[in-house]
Design a protein around this motif. Structure first.
Motif, PDB file in Angstrom:
ATOM      1  N   VAL A 222      54.429 -47.934 -58.166  1.00  0.00           N
ATOM      2  CA  VAL A 222      55.747 -47.590 -58.707  1.00  0.00           C
ATOM      3  C   VAL A 222      56.469 -46.611 -57.796  1.00  0.00           C
ATOM      4  N   ASN A 223      55.796 -45.574 -57.372  1.00  0.00           N
ATOM      5  CA  ASN A 223      56.440 -44.542 -56.559  1.00  0.00           C
ATOM      6  C   ASN A 223      56.843 -45.068 -55.183  1.00  0.00           C
ATOM      7  N   ILE A 224      55.993 -45.894 -54.589  1.00  0.00           N
ATOM      8  CA  ILE A 224      56.303 -46.432 -53.259  1.00  0.00           C
ATOM      9  C   ILE A 224      57.542 -47.309 -53.308  1.00  0.00           C
ATOM     10  N   PHE A 225      57.584 -48.241 -54.256  1.00  0.00           N
ATOM     11  CA  PHE A 225      58.712 -49.171 -54.298  1.00  0.00           C
ATOM     12  C   PHE A 225      59.988 -48.521 -54.832  1.00  0.00           C
ATOM     13  N   ARG A 226      59.843 -47.443 -55.568  1.00  0.00           N
ATOM     14  CA  ARG A 226      61.034 -46.676 -55.970  1.00  0.00           C
ATOM     15  C   ARG A 226      61.611 -45.914 -54.788  1.00  0.00           C
ATOM     16  N   ALA A 227      60.757 -45.543 -53.844  1.00  0.00           N
ATOM     17  CA  ALA A 227      61.193 -44.703 -52.730  1.00  0.00           C
ATOM     18  C   ALA A 227      61.861 -45.495 -51.610  1.00  0.00           C
ATOM     19  N   ILE A 228      61.581 -46.807 -51.531  1.00  0.00           N
ATOM     20  CA  ILE A 228      62.129 -47.608 -50.434  1.00  0.00           C
ATOM     21  C   ILE A 228      63.583 -47.964 -50.723  1.00  0.00           C
ATOM     22  N   PRO A 229      64.515 -47.617 -49.827  1.00  0.00           N
ATOM     23  CA  PRO A 229      65.914 -48.031 -50.037  1.00  0.00           C
ATOM     24  C   PRO A 229      66.017 -49.540 -50.170  1.00  0.00           C
ATOM     25  N   PHE A 230      66.916 -49.995 -51.040  1.00  0.00           N
ATOM     26  CA  PHE A 230      66.943 -51.412 -51.391  1.00  0.00           C
ATOM     27  C   PHE A 230      67.230 -52.311 -50.191  1.00  0.00           C
ATOM     28  N   ILE A 231      68.126 -51.900 -49.314  1.00  0.00           N
ATOM     29  CA  ILE A 231      68.462 -52.738 -48.157  1.00  0.00           C
ATOM     30  C   ILE A 231      67.248 -52.926 -47.259  1.00  0.00           C
ATOM     31  N   ILE A 232      66.404 -51.901 -47.138  1.00  0.00           N
ATOM     32  CA  ILE A 232      65.185 -52.003 -46.338  1.00  0.00           C
ATOM     33  C   ILE A 232      64.160 -52.869 -47.062  1.00  0.00           C
ATOM     34  N   LEU A 233      64.093 -52.732 -48.382  1.00  0.00           N
ATOM     35  CA  LEU A 233      63.153 -53.530 -49.169  1.00  0.00           C
ATOM     36  C   LEU A 233      63.433 -55.021 -49.003  1.00  0.00           C
ATOM     37  N   ILE A 234      64.702 -55.394 -49.006  1.00  0.00           N
ATOM     38  CA  ILE A 234      65.062 -56.803 -48.815  1.00  0.00           C
ATOM     39  C   ILE A 234      64.510 -57.312 -47.489  1.00  0.00           C
ATOM     40  N   LEU A 235      64.680 -56.523 -46.447  1.00  0.00           N
ATOM     41  CA  LEU A 235      64.217 -56.932 -45.121  1.00  0.00           C
ATOM     42  C   LEU A 235      62.695 -57.028 -45.080  1.00  0.00           C
ATOM     43  N   LEU A 236      62.021 -56.061 -45.697  1.00  0.00           N
ATOM     44  CA  LEU A 236      60.556 -56.074 -45.721  1.00  0.00           C
ATOM     45  C   LEU A 236      60.007 -57.287 -46.463  1.00  0.00           C
ATOM     46  N   LEU A 237      60.738 -57.732 -47.478  1.00  0.00           N
ATOM     47  CA  LEU A 237      60.270 -58.840 -48.316  1.00  0.00           C
ATOM     48  C   LEU A 237      60.689 -60.217 -47.804  1.00  0.00           C
ATOM     49  N   PHE A 238      61.351 -60.284 -46.652  1.00  0.00           N
ATOM     50  CA  PHE A 238      61.780 -61.572 -46.117  1.00  0.00           C
ATOM     51  C   PHE A 238      60.635 -62.591 -46.014  1.00  0.00           C
ATOM     52  N   PRO A 239      59.475 -62.224 -45.444  1.00  0.00           N
ATOM     53  CA  PRO A 239      58.376 -63.213 -45.371  1.00  0.00           C
ATOM     54  C   PRO A 239      57.915 -63.680 -46.754  1.00  0.00           C
ATOM     55  N   PHE A 240      57.786 -62.729 -47.694  1.00  0.00           N
ATOM     56  CA  PHE A 240      57.370 -63.076 -49.051  1.00  0.00           C
ATOM     57  C   PHE A 240      58.419 -63.944 -49.729  1.00  0.00           C
ATOM     58  N   THR A 241      59.685 -63.594 -49.556  1.00  0.00           N
ATOM     59  CA  THR A 241      60.773 -64.369 -50.150  1.00  0.00           C
ATOM     60  C   THR A 241      60.809 -65.783 -49.596  1.00  0.00           C
ATOM     61  N   ASP A 242      60.656 -65.913 -48.293  1.00  0.00           N
ATOM     62  CA  ASP A 242      60.665 -67.225 -47.656  1.00  0.00           C
ATOM     63  C   ASP A 242      59.494 -68.083 -48.155  1.00  0.00           C
ATOM     64  N   PHE A 243      58.329 -67.451 -48.331  1.00  0.00           N
ATOM     65  CA  PHE A 243      57.157 -68.163 -48.835  1.00  0.00           C
ATOM     66  C   PHE A 243      57.364 -68.611 -50.288  1.00  0.00           C
ATOM     67  N   LEU A 244      57.928 -67.716 -51.089  1.00  0.00           N
ATOM     68  CA  LEU A 244      58.068 -67.982 -52.518  1.00  0.00           C
ATOM     69  C   LEU A 244      59.223 -68.918 -52.834  1.00  0.00           C
ATOM     70  N   MET A 245      60.376 -68.690 -52.196  1.00  0.00           N
ATOM     71  CA  MET A 245      61.593 -69.422 -52.534  1.00  0.00           C
ATOM     72  C   MET A 245      61.943 -70.519 -51.530  1.00  0.00           C
ATOM     73  N   GLY A 246      61.303 -70.490 -50.346  1.00  0.00           N
ATOM     74  CA  GLY A 246      61.596 -71.481 -49.321  1.00  0.00           C
ATOM     75  C   GLY A 246      62.841 -71.199 -48.522  1.00  0.00           C
ATOM     76  N   THR A 247      63.462 -70.052 -48.736  1.00  0.00           N
ATOM     77  CA  THR A 247      64.669 -69.662 -48.016  1.00  0.00           C
ATOM     78  C   THR A 247      64.855 -68.158 -48.145  1.00  0.00           C
ATOM     79  N   ILE A 248      65.645 -67.584 -47.232  1.00  0.00           N
ATOM     80  CA  ILE A 248      65.959 -66.158 -47.332  1.00  0.00           C
ATOM     81  C   ILE A 248      67.462 -65.947 -47.544  1.00  0.00           C
ATOM     82  N   ARG A 249      68.167 -67.020 -47.864  1.00  0.00           N
ATOM     83  CA  ARG A 249      69.602 -66.919 -48.104  1.00  0.00           C
ATOM     84  C   ARG A 249      69.956 -67.523 -49.462  1.00  0.00           C
TER      85      ARG A 249
END
Length: 222
Positions: free
Chosen positions: A65-92
């Motif tokens: 909880v504390n780690i993901f609360r501390a990460i600015p959202f714009i950076i979190l989006i970038l960090l999750l690109f590989p996971f998002t691409d794997f899960l949703m099949g796209t990053i857009r």
């Protein structure tokens, strides 16, 4: 008259962008509600003196909880690109924004859930335990029921934060009003587009706040 005041605004595209913002917000609020309540319950139940007292589980959950609360959202989006691409099949697109929106908001709501549960009268919990109530019954019939107004208020605050997150996500191609304001307004110096997008986002915030307050008042009257 609208076309004269805002000559660069395409009504059809604006309606589409508004729909995308509402879609991202509603779906991510639903996901945040589920994951946030789970996180909040684990934090509350595994704390010292809790029904599931477990220091390791509490520490791991609190760290997440504390780690993901501390990460600015714009950076979190970038960090999750590989996971998002794997899960949703796209990053857009709006669907691609959902994992980051939920993962970014759920820890925040989880803390609000924990705070709400801590406000439940311990006497009521002890009374339920003395009557032989199971842990699941205490969770559903006592903890969540007694803290419901605070849970709704916390979800309203989180939903409004998520509306802001969708605008940030739009800047990197998630769609919605943020995307429309940045790419079709700011980058083209068409600030009437930016202004209309801003007004629509404010109206959406007012809508969610009104609904949240109404639901909270209705629960309080029961």
């Amino acid at each position: 008259m609208f076309n004269e005041l805002f000559p660069n605004v395409d009504i059809e595209d604006m309606v589409t962008a508004t729909y995308e913002t509402l879609y991202m917000t509603v779906i991510s609020v639903a996901g945040t509600l589920i994951l946030g309540i789970l996180l909040g319950l684990v934090l509350y139940l595994s704390r010292p003196g809790g029904l599931w007292e477990n220091n390791l589980l509490n520490w791991v959950t609190a760290a997440f909880v504390n780690i993901f609360r501390a990460i600015p959202f714009i950076i979190l989006i970038l960090l999750l690109f590989p996971f998002t691409d794997f899960l949703m099949g796209t990053i857009r697109g709006p669907k691609a924004a959902l994992p980051a929106l939920i993962i970014g908001a759920a820890p925040f709501y989880g803390r609000l859930v924990e705070i709400a549960l801590r406000e439940v009268d311990k006497g009521v919990i002890e009374a339920a335990k003395s009557m032989g109530a199971k842990t699941s019954t205490i969770i559903l019939k006592v903890l969540l029921k007694e803290s419901m107004p605070a849970l709704v208020s916390g979800l309203t605050v989180t939903a409004i934060a998520l509306i802001g997150y969708t605008a940030v996500a739009g800047v990197i191609g998630a769609g919605g009003l943020g995307d429309f304001a940045y790419f079709y307004g700011f980058q083209r110096s068409d600030f009437d587009v930016v202004f209309v997008c801003t007004i629509l986002i404010v109206l959406i915030v007012f809508l969610f706040q009104f609904v949240g307050d109404a639901v909270s008042r209705a629960i309080d009257k029961r």
